[in-house]
Structures are given as structure tokens and as C-alpha cells.
Design a protein around this motif. Structure first.
Motif, mmCIF file in Angstrom:
data_model
loop_
_atom_site.group_PDB
_atom_site.id
_atom_site.type_symbol
_atom_site.label_atom_id
_atom_site.label_comp_id
_atom_site.label_asym_id
_atom_site.label_seq_id
_atom_site.Cartn_x
_atom_site.Cartn_y
_atom_site.Cartn_z
ATOM 1 N N SER A 102 0.831 -1.209 0.000
ATOM 2 C CA SER A 102 0.000 0.000 0.000
ATOM 3 C C SER A 102 0.862 1.255 0.000
ATOM 4 N N GLU A 103 0.383 2.276 -0.712
ATOM 5 C CA GLU A 103 1.037 3.572 -0.698
ATOM 6 C C GLU A 103 -0.046 4.637 -0.852
ATOM 7 N N PHE A 104 0.029 5.691 -0.031
ATOM 8 C CA PHE A 104 -1.064 6.661 0.058
ATOM 9 C C PHE A 104 -0.651 8.040 -0.452
ATOM 10 N N ASN A 105 -1.640 8.736 -1.047
ATOM 11 C CA ASN A 105 -1.473 10.130 -1.478
ATOM 12 C C ASN A 105 -0.177 10.352 -2.266
ATOM 13 N N ARG A 106 -0.047 9.650 -3.362
ATOM 14 C CA ARG A 106 1.143 9.786 -4.186
ATOM 15 C C ARG A 106 1.176 11.147 -4.875
ATOM 16 N N SER A 107 2.376 11.639 -5.073
ATOM 17 C CA SER A 107 2.522 12.919 -5.774
ATOM 18 C C SER A 107 2.230 12.754 -7.267
ATOM 19 N N TRP A 108 2.568 11.575 -7.837
ATOM 20 C CA TRP A 108 2.243 11.303 -9.231
ATOM 21 C C TRP A 108 1.354 10.059 -9.310
ATOM 22 N N LYS A 109 0.087 10.249 -9.653
ATOM 23 C CA LYS A 109 -0.878 9.151 -9.685
ATOM 24 C C LYS A 109 -0.552 8.146 -10.777
ATOM 25 N N GLY A 110 0.137 8.607 -11.839
ATOM 26 C CA GLY A 110 0.433 7.700 -12.941
ATOM 27 C C GLY A 110 1.370 6.570 -12.575
ATOM 28 N N ALA A 111 2.137 6.743 -11.481
ATOM 29 C CA ALA A 111 3.077 5.696 -11.075
ATOM 30 C C ALA A 111 2.351 4.393 -10.757
ATOM 31 N N ALA A 112 1.195 4.498 -10.105
ATOM 32 C CA ALA A 112 0.432 3.299 -9.752
ATOM 33 C C ALA A 112 -0.022 2.552 -11.001
ATOM 34 N N TYR A 113 -0.470 3.289 -12.032
ATOM 35 C CA TYR A 113 -0.917 2.655 -13.272
ATOM 36 C C TYR A 113 0.259 2.020 -14.008
ATOM 37 N N LEU A 114 1.399 2.681 -13.988
ATOM 38 C CA LEU A 114 2.593 2.130 -14.624
ATOM 39 C C LEU A 114 3.017 0.825 -13.957
ATOM 40 N N GLU A 115 3.014 0.808 -12.623
ATOM 41 C CA GLU A 115 3.366 -0.401 -11.884
ATOM 42 C C GLU A 115 2.371 -1.522 -12.168
ATOM 43 N N ALA A 116 1.081 -1.181 -12.148
ATOM 44 C CA ALA A 116 0.035 -2.192 -12.344
ATOM 45 C C ALA A 116 0.106 -2.796 -13.742
ATOM 46 N N ILE A 117 0.269 -1.962 -14.756
ATOM 47 C CA ILE A 117 0.346 -2.459 -16.135
ATOM 48 C C ILE A 117 1.564 -3.362 -16.308
ATOM 49 N N THR A 118 2.697 -2.946 -15.737
ATOM 50 C CA THR A 118 3.916 -3.757 -15.831
ATOM 51 C C THR A 118 3.717 -5.128 -15.195
ATOM 52 N N MET A 119 3.120 -5.157 -14.007
ATOM 53 C CA MET A 119 2.902 -6.429 -13.312
ATOM 54 C C MET A 119 1.965 -7.344 -14.093
ATOM 55 N N ILE A 120 0.892 -6.793 -14.642
ATOM 56 C CA ILE A 120 -0.081 -7.614 -15.361
ATOM 57 C C ILE A 120 0.528 -8.173 -16.645
ATOM 58 N N ILE A 121 1.320 -7.353 -17.354
ATOM 59 C CA ILE A 121 2.005 -7.837 -18.570
ATOM 60 C C ILE A 121 2.952 -8.981 -18.222
#
Length: 359
Positions: free
Chosen positions: A27-46
Motif C-alpha cells: 500500500s502507498e497513500f497520497n502519491r505525488s504522481w498518480k500515474g506511477a500506480a498505473y505504470l506499476e500495475a500495467i507492468t505487473m499484469i504484462i
């Protein structure tokens, strides 16, 4: 007690009693760049889809081709199963990275982390078993079929799963959901909470992870492949002495084969270290931060190390399957068998469709 997210998202923070220490793990809260979570998630799913696809091919070849059912490939089969189970956690971790808070329930908090520890260490020790098998076959010149029957391999693989399951069983009990209040907003995360007492459980856990999950396997694998490398060099010198009059084309072919063998041995060790060392470093640094009162390791450090570890199930099928010439021949045999079966089926009369079953 109220905390800033900059403190919560690092190596540790204290609970409401000012003594219990927590780490937010996925878990990580209130990120300064929201896109980081999507980048991590897409990488993991691929990585998950690629790994599952590759390992299913490995399992399919081993089950379909009798020639592929060797001792080493039985271990590769166990490795493929561990790869698939380990990387199957990636979509769940990706979901937590996207949501921040933990919404998967307390049961999944226990099961997910425990399963990841068990599967990853089963993968690691299966790679150790493969290196031992290759050492005995090549260096000691003892055929695997003379030493081990399929039932023995089953017992070895089952023993690896059972041992890792028992070693990491405490994590199944001590991972819990914790809830904190930050500026009136409640956050939930899954974290490892060791029981209080005189025994430093976190130190024991980190030491076990460092020694049994990385250090000892690296030593065993490195020694085995180094001995194979020495055997290969000695054989090479002997062949070169006998065949000094060999043709240029034969010499070039032999050199290419030698280069491929050396490259494979080096890759096996180097990639193993690259894939798993970051996870060990992150856990060690978290432990070091806690011991020295520093709070420097960001929570995304564990996620980055985990993404690197997820690369291992993608690379294992290449190293232990697709780079193996014998394995490639087995794939070709499966294709030829399938083509022959299709041709026979098409040539049969339409009124006798069931006869193809017995071809």
C-alpha cells in the motif's frame, strides 16, 4: 495518532502505542504522481500474462512428449508450476497499488503474502535442485535415470514445497490488516506484525530470508555450475588436443557451441542474483532503518524489487526450456505429431470420425 503520508510511506512508523512498528508493504497513500500506480500495475499484469503463457508451453511440451520427460525436465515442470503460482499474485498486488488501501480482506492478507514467500522460495530451491542434478550428471557422469525414478523426483519436489511452507508458516499468522487515521481519513493496509517479547522475530525472519532465500542457494548454484564449467574446460582441452587437424568449419561450429554453453552457465547465475538480490536488499534495509532509527526506504522500493522478481518467471522458461536444444527438438516433435494427426483426421471418411481417436 496522526501521521503525514511521507512518514507512513517509508520504512516504518509507530502505532498508536508508540511502540509497535509497521511497514505498509504493497500500500502507498497520497502519491505525488498518480500515474506511477498505473505504470506499476500495467507492468505487473504484462509480466503475469507473459510468464503464464511461457510456462504453460513448457508444461505442455513436457506432458505431451515422452522424450521430454527427463529428470531435469521434471524439475523444470515443478519450477514452471512455482513460476505460475508466484506470478499469479501480480494482479492482486497491482490492484493494491492502484487503490492504495487494502480492500482484499483479512484472509487474503494472510494468504497472499504467505503464498508469495512459499512460491518464490520453492522456485529458488527447485533451481538449486536442477543445478545439483546437472552437476551429478555432467561432473560425476552418473545418468539421472540410474539415480532417480519419477516417484523420487515427486518426493523431492513435494519436500521442497513442504519445507518452504513450514519455514514461512509464521507469516500466514502474523500478517494482519491495520487501520490508521490520517487527517480524518482512515487507511487500511496489510502488514507483518510480530508478537512482542524478548525474541527479535523480525531479525530472525530477515536472517532466514537472507540465508535460506538467497545466500545459500546462490552458493550452491554457483559451486555446481563452476564445477560444470571446469569439467567443460577440461573436456574442451582434451578435444582440442586430439582434433588439431579438424576442419575450419568444424572448429567454428565447436566454438559456437562452447560459447553457448559458457553463456548459459554464466546467465543462470547472474540472472538469479539480479532477480532476487533486490528483494533481499529491501528487506535488509528496512531492518537496518528500524535498528538505527532511520526512515529512508520508500515503500515503492519493495514494489520495484517485486517487479524485478516477477521477471524471473518470464526468464526461467527461456533459460531452462527454450535455450535447451533437446527441449526445442521436443517442441518440433510435438508439432510434427500434431500435423500428422491433423492430416490423418482430414483423410479419414466423414462417417467414421471416431476412428481418429485410435491413430
Amino acid at each position: 495518532m496522526v501521521y503525514g503520508t511521507s512518514q507512513i510511506n517509508r520504512s516504518f512508523f509507530y502505532g498508536s502505542d508508540n511502540s509497535t512498528i509497521y511497514f505498509t508493504y504493497f500500500s502507498e497513500f497520497n502519491r505525488s504522481w498518480k500515474g506511477a500506480a498505473y505504470l506499476e500495475a500495467i507492468t505487473m499484469i504484462i509480466l503475469c500474462f507473459v510468464s503464464v503463457f511461457e510456462n504453460i508451453i513448457i508444461l505442455g511440451v513436457i506432458f505431451k512428449s515422452r522424450k521430454a520427460r527427463t529428470v531435469t525436465n521434471y524439475f523444470v515442470c515443478n519450477l514452471a508450476i512455482g513460476d505460475i503460482l508466484f506470478v499469479s499474485s501480480a494482479p492482486l498486488v497491482a490492484y493494491v497499488r492502484l487503490t492504495g488501501s487494502w480492500y482484499l480482506g483479512d484472509g487474503m492478507c494472510h494468504l497472499l503474502n504467505y503464498g508469495m514467500f512459499v512460491c518464490s522460495n520453492t522456485m529458488i530451491w527447485t533451481m538449486v535442485a536442477i543445478s545439483i542434478d546437472r552437476y551429478v550428471c555432467i561432473v560425476k557422469n552418473v545418468s539421472s535415470s540410474r539415480r532417480l525414478a519419477p516417484v523420487h523426483i515427486f518426493y523431492i519436489c513435494a519436500g521442497i514445497w513442504l519445507t518452504t511452507s513450514c519455514c514461512f508458516l509464521p507469516t500466514a499468522f502474523f500478517f494482519h490488516i491495520q487501520e490508521i487515521d490520517q487527517n480524518g481519513t482512515k487507511y487500511k493496509f496489510c502488514t507483518l506484525t510480530w508478537p512482542s517479547g524478548h525474541i527479535h522475530y523480525s531479525v530472525l525472519f530477515t536472517t532466514m530470508l537472507l540465508v535460506l532465500g538467497f545466500g545459500l542457494p546462490v552458493v550452491i548454484i554457483s559451486i555446481n555450475y563452476f564445477c560444470i564449467f571446469k569439467k567443460f574446460l577440461n573436456s574442451k582441452r582434451a578435444i582440442d588436443t586430439i582434433s588439431q587437424t579438424a576442419s575450419n568449419s568444424g572448429t567454428q561450429t565447436r566454438r559456437k557451441r562452447e560459447h553457448r554453453v559458457v553463456t548459459s552457465l554464466v546467465l543462470l547465475v547472474v540472472i538469479f542474483v539480479i532477480m532476487w538480490l533486490p528483494v533481499v536488499i529491501v528487506f535488509s534495509m528496512i531492518r537496518e532503518d528500524i535498528e538505527n532509527g532511520r526512515n529512508e526506504m520508500p515503500s515503492y522500493g519493495l514494489t520495484c524489487a517485486l517487479i524485478i522478481a516477477y521477471l524471473n518467471p518470464c526468464i526461467n522458461p527461456v533459460l531452462y526450456g527454450f535455450m535447451n536444444a533437446e527441449f526445442i527438438r521436443n517442441i518440433a516433435c510435438c508439432r510434427r505429431y500434431k500435423q500428422r494427426s491433423t492430416a490423418v483426421t482430414m483423410a479419414l471418411p466423414q462417417e467414421e470420425p471416431t476412428s481418429a481417436t485410435y491413430m
